[in-house]
Design an enzyme around this catalytic site. Sequence first.
Site, PDB file in Angstrom:
ATOM      1  N   GLY A 186       0.810  -1.216   0.000  1.00  0.00           N
ATOM      2  CA  GLY A 186       0.000   0.000   0.000  1.00  0.00           C
ATOM      3  C   GLY A 186       0.841   1.262   0.000  1.00  0.00           C
ATOM      4  CG  ASP A 200       4.403  12.970  -4.633  1.00  0.00           C
ATOM      5  OD1 ASP A 200       3.254  13.194  -4.230  1.00  0.00           O
ATOM      6  OD2 ASP A 200       5.392  12.884  -3.864  1.00  0.00           O
ATOM      7  CE  LYS A 204       5.050  14.869  -1.521  1.00  0.00           C
ATOM      8  NZ  LYS A 204       5.533  13.492  -1.305  1.00  0.00           N
TER       9      LYS A 204
END
Length: 424
Positions: A186, A200, A204
């Site tokens: 996960g 991603d 940031k």
Amino acid sequence: MKTIHTAFLGLGNVGCGVYRLLDMQKEAFASRSDLAFSVDRILVRDLDRPRRVKVSRDRLTVDVDEIVNDPDITLVAEFMGGIEPAATYMERMLLAGKSVVTANKQALANAWPRLSAAAMKTGAGLYFEASVCGGIPVIETLLSSLQSNRVESIMGIINGTCNYILSRMSEGMEYEDALAEAQEKGLAEPDPTADVEGADATCKLAILSTLAFGKSVTVDDVYCEGISSLTREALQFGADMGYTLKSLAVAKEKDGRLQLHVHPAFLPNRHPIASVSGAYNAVYIRGNAVEDIMLSGKGAGDMPTASSVVSDMVKVATRQVHPAVDFQESNRPYLDEDWICGNFLCLHVEDKSGVMAKLFGILSHYGLSAASVTQPRRAEKAERVPVIVTTYPCREQAMRAALVDIRALPEVGSVLRIRMEEME
Ligand code: HSE
């Protein structure tokens, strides 16, 4: 006791974590600050979906206007993810005078100026500690604790999925197997593209750089390379030489201009962030007064992210000042021509006389200086062998030009180039 009436936009993993943490900490909020939070409304897509927390159905809504138009709600926490409709919903909340706490790096990195403008117009607060590195208080550090400094550079491991995969590869796994394991646990999404190809981390880094350098940085200003073409073999050759491979986000200021990169890079094992492994994140900041500091911890997960969200909610409730970000700066900060770094080349070449001479002829032609050359094993007949060449720090553009010529050599098969940071 002062009760803060709040609403959530979304109730996924992070939303459920925030709901649970508000409940876990309610006595502490009451005794420390005489404060209570009431979650009055929660915007969801599906009223009937089973959820990990027990919420009475009459608090759920599919209509965002019910929240915008509720005058009692003064604080809205957003966990929808994605740019839209999240950004527009947040803008509407801010324009209605409601403070917004968000964990949404994509919406912030792409729509920050208009969200900030809406907040300034009404005096509502826009808080986003959870948008970068989950539970690590890096936003507060840059916004507040380091105000006394000129930040010179930031180097971060700000994507836990990449760090987990690279850590497992350094233990001997192939990329595909490490990715599959991260998905089973996960840690990686079923579609891992945004993490492994760097989008991603790019969001940031844009947020961190805007705060650190006081310039408006967008995702388009950040050069980005992912980790999907890396090989276990190259990682292990680098490890034999004393280097650890990380997916790094790097922001440096030089002569008032910025260099912003997300890419895999070898770091000497002795560097403090080289030992940050697994799904952990780390941010290493260099300021002109404080010198070097490092923050490390869990960069994702429901409770670490909830830790940052709920702290922001307490700041809103206790009216702690949150400096507004100025977006007046317009010069583009990306400066490729001055990008200087070391290089690690993992080549597969024919094992015969003259190949090295050709390779070094090309390096010499572009003014590049080799720091080391290793051929880890001899070839069986006609087989290509791995050769590792490292260069001293050199100009990015010269290295790119040399790579075009090296790849064109008939004796050279695959060429994997990995940058090296913090070389002596
Ligand atoms: N997917 C991210 C990571 C966490 O792997 O670090 C959320 O930004």
